[in-house]
Write an enzyme that holds these catalytic residues in place. Sequence first.
Site, PDB file in Angstrom:
ATOM      1  N   GLY A  87     -99.678 -34.890   6.603  1.00 19.96           N
ATOM      2  CA  GLY A  87     -99.989 -36.168   5.949  1.00 19.96           C
ATOM      3  C   GLY A  87    -100.673 -35.933   4.618  1.00 19.96           C
ATOM      4  N   GLN A  99     -95.097 -30.859  16.528  1.00 20.45           N
ATOM      5  CA  GLN A  99     -96.163 -30.120  15.835  1.00 20.45           C
ATOM      6  C   GLN A  99     -96.886 -29.178  16.802  1.00 20.45           C
ATOM      7  OE1 GLN A  99     -98.529 -32.815  13.414  1.00 20.45           O
ATOM      8  NE2 GLN A  99     -96.770 -33.310  12.119  1.00 20.45           N
ATOM      9  N   ASP A 150    -117.336 -41.221  13.250  1.00 17.75           N
ATOM     10  CA  ASP A 150    -118.146 -42.137  14.059  1.00 17.75           C
ATOM     11  C   ASP A 150    -119.578 -41.603  14.162  1.00 17.75           C
ATOM     12  OD1 ASP A 150    -115.719 -43.642  14.797  1.00 17.75           O
ATOM     13  OD2 ASP A 150    -115.225 -41.806  15.851  1.00 17.75           O
ATOM     14  N   ARG A 185    -121.326 -42.089  10.869  1.00 14.21           N
ATOM     15  CA  ARG A 185    -121.626 -43.514  10.693  1.00 14.21           C
ATOM     16  C   ARG A 185    -122.855 -43.906  11.513  1.00 14.21           C
ATOM     17  NH1 ARG A 185    -115.331 -45.490  11.545  1.00 14.21           N
ATOM     18  NH2 ARG A 185    -114.763 -45.559   9.338  1.00 14.21           N
ATOM     19  N   HIS A 197    -112.050 -42.060  20.260  1.00 19.09           N
ATOM     20  CA  HIS A 197    -112.190 -42.580  18.895  1.00 19.09           C
ATOM     21  C   HIS A 197    -111.454 -43.911  18.828  1.00 19.09           C
ATOM     22  CE1 HIS A 197    -112.162 -43.185  14.644  1.00 19.09           C
ATOM     23  NE2 HIS A 197    -110.852 -43.232  14.656  1.00 19.09           N
TER      24      HIS A 197
HETATM   25  P1  NAX Z   1    -101.771 -42.722   5.004  1.00 21.58           P
HETATM   26  O1  NAX Z   1    -100.756 -43.663   5.541  1.00 21.58           O
HETATM   27  O2  NAX Z   1    -102.333 -42.928   3.645  1.00 21.58           O
HETATM   28  O3  NAX Z   1    -101.172 -41.249   5.054  1.00 21.58           O
HETATM   29  C1  NAX Z   1    -100.511 -40.728   6.160  1.00 21.58           C
HETATM   30  C2  NAX Z   1     -99.549 -39.691   5.643  1.00 21.58           C
HETATM   31  O4  NAX Z   1     -98.966 -39.031   6.753  1.00 21.58           O
HETATM   32  C3  NAX Z   1     -98.398 -40.279   4.826  1.00 21.58           C
HETATM   33  O5  NAX Z   1     -98.314 -39.620   3.567  1.00 21.58           O
HETATM   34  C4  NAX Z   1     -97.170 -39.991   5.677  1.00 21.58           C
HETATM   35  O6  NAX Z   1     -96.013 -39.726   4.915  1.00 21.58           O
HETATM   36  C5  NAX Z   1     -97.638 -38.762   6.455  1.00 21.58           C
HETATM   37  N1  NAX Z   1     -96.876 -38.497   7.670  1.00 21.58           N
HETATM   38  C6  NAX Z   1     -96.355 -39.382   8.560  1.00 21.58           C
HETATM   39  N2  NAX Z   1     -95.687 -38.733   9.524  1.00 21.58           N
HETATM   40  C7  NAX Z   1     -95.800 -37.421   9.274  1.00 21.58           C
HETATM   41  C8  NAX Z   1     -95.310 -36.256   9.913  1.00 21.58           C
HETATM   42  N3  NAX Z   1     -94.542 -36.326  11.001  1.00 21.58           N
HETATM   43  N4  NAX Z   1     -95.622 -35.051   9.367  1.00 21.58           N
HETATM   44  C9  NAX Z   1     -96.352 -34.968   8.244  1.00 21.58           C
HETATM   45  N5  NAX Z   1     -96.836 -36.044   7.591  1.00 21.58           N
HETATM   46  C10 NAX Z   1     -96.557 -37.248   8.088  1.00 21.58           C
HETATM   47  O7  NAX Z   1    -102.914 -42.687   6.114  1.00 21.58           O
HETATM   48  P2  NAX Z   1    -104.419 -42.171   5.968  1.00 21.58           P
HETATM   49  O8  NAX Z   1    -105.272 -43.286   5.511  1.00 21.58           O
HETATM   50  O9  NAX Z   1    -104.428 -40.896   5.215  1.00 21.58           O
HETATM   51  O10 NAX Z   1    -104.788 -41.936   7.498  1.00 21.58           O
HETATM   52  C11 NAX Z   1    -104.176 -40.927   8.268  1.00 21.58           C
HETATM   53  C12 NAX Z   1    -104.493 -41.081   9.733  1.00 21.58           C
HETATM   54  O11 NAX Z   1    -105.893 -40.956   9.961  1.00 21.58           O
HETATM   55  C13 NAX Z   1    -104.126 -42.450  10.325  1.00 21.58           C
HETATM   56  O12 NAX Z   1    -103.488 -42.228  11.568  1.00 21.58           O
HETATM   57  C14 NAX Z   1    -105.472 -43.111  10.520  1.00 21.58           C
HETATM   58  O13 NAX Z   1    -105.412 -44.063  11.559  1.00 21.58           O
HETATM   59  C15 NAX Z   1    -106.315 -41.936  10.883  1.00 21.58           C
HETATM   60  N6  NAX Z   1    -107.765 -42.110  10.765  1.00 21.58           N
HETATM   61  C16 NAX Z   1    -108.542 -41.490  11.697  1.00 21.58           C
HETATM   62  C17 NAX Z   1    -109.908 -41.517  11.661  1.00 21.58           C
HETATM   63  C18 NAX Z   1    -110.730 -40.811  12.676  1.00 21.58           C
HETATM   64  O14 NAX Z   1    -111.957 -40.976  12.628  1.00 21.58           O
HETATM   65  N7  NAX Z   1    -110.194 -40.039  13.626  1.00 21.58           N
HETATM   66  C19 NAX Z   1    -110.617 -42.299  10.615  1.00 21.58           C
HETATM   67  C20 NAX Z   1    -109.777 -42.545   9.397  1.00 21.58           C
HETATM   68  C21 NAX Z   1    -108.345 -42.869   9.673  1.00 21.58           C
HETATM   69  O15 NAX Z   1    -108.242 -44.240  10.003  1.00 21.58           O
END
Ligand code: NAX
Length: 328
Positions: A11, A112, A159, A162, A187
């Site tokens: 990502g 993965q 978390d 925060r 989470h």
């Molecule tokens: P974005 O939508 O900005 O970026 C995600 C990226 O992942 C995109 O560029 C997409 O093309 C890529 N992607 C999708 N499928 C893929 C795959 N099979 N292989 C490689 N890349 C792939 O999201 P972003 O704001 O960066 O958040 C990423 C993830 O973090 C989300 O699932 C979000 O829910 C999660 N989070 C988790 C948090 C935590 O505390 N654990 C907090 C922050 C965030 O909400």
Amino acid sequence: TQAPVNVTVTGAAGQIGYALLFRIASGQLLGPDTPVKLRLLEIPQAVKAAEGTALELEDGAFPLLAGIDIFDDAKQAFAGANVALLVGARPRTKGMERADLLEANGGIFKPQGEAINAGAADDIRVLVVGNPANTNALIAQSHAPDVPAERFTAMTRLDHNRAVAQLAKKLNAPVSEIKKLTIWGNHSASQYPDIFHAEVAGKNAAEAVNDEKWLAEEFIPRVAKRGAEIIEARGASSAASAANAAIDHIYNWVNGTPEGDWTSMAVPSDGSYGVPEGLISSFPVVCKDGKYEIVQGLEINEFSRGRIDASVNELAEEREAVKKLGLI
Ligand code: NAX
């Protein structure tokens, strides 16, 4: 000098990726003496954007950045990986049921996991950030039978941070004086930030707060729903703070937690605190010599017990659901 450490980031073209990569390149993930090679994984449509970020990374002229490679194939991206940050995931879209969400993410985290199993380095450490993070980590782990299960972790450090910040604010103390706070469970909104063992300047934090109403009605929901608060204010989900937490998680895992403190990581349960074995649940952990250990022997009061159980039950349900879908 040390040989470069291979860090795979999925990502990479997303908003967390953008905030994360520069900090990794600057040495904040592993420390100021460790050169890194970035291996970026994206879906084909986003490879071009990742290449753009790579140009900017080059323009940072980071002394510790020993190379950047970009892939749209998991097997290649994880080959030789020492650290894997699994950030890319399938977000929940309108009208999507939980089973659809889990299935879509199974389509990402199963291959993965297989790729990590096939080609990652022996010392691989995996952090899953992409949601639903705990269960995505479980899916990846179950497809990497040759990798020790404890190398698969999920992120509750945001978390944790925060909660530390909110508690410090309430007590009018600097964050550096807050220690031994714990995030338990998933989470998700069911997570439980526990201050009963936390300390403020060496004294018990729950006693210093002495306000159960604030705890139950303000602190816990504020921490659990902080993600929504950020979206509401920023018009986009947490990115730099999430990247910061991912850096903290890996940095502590590799370099240790400070003496007299612990942190929170979602790790495969060994049955501690009644959490069913194998669930990837958040615990208080100390890190030392590149390994983490769940802090043992904490007394869990009734207030905490019910909340830990509720979040752990949600994880157990998610595990059942992905089992039914044949994803683990
Ligand atoms: P974005 O939508 O900005 O970026 C995600 C990226 O992942 C995109 O560029 C997409 O093309 C890529 N992607 C999708 N499928 C893929 C795959 N099979 N292989 C490689 N890349 C792939 O999201 P972003 O704001 O960066 O958040 C990423 C993830 O973090 C989300 O699932 C979000 O829910 C999660 N989070 C988790 C948090 C935590 O505390 N654990 C907090 C922050 C965030 O909400």
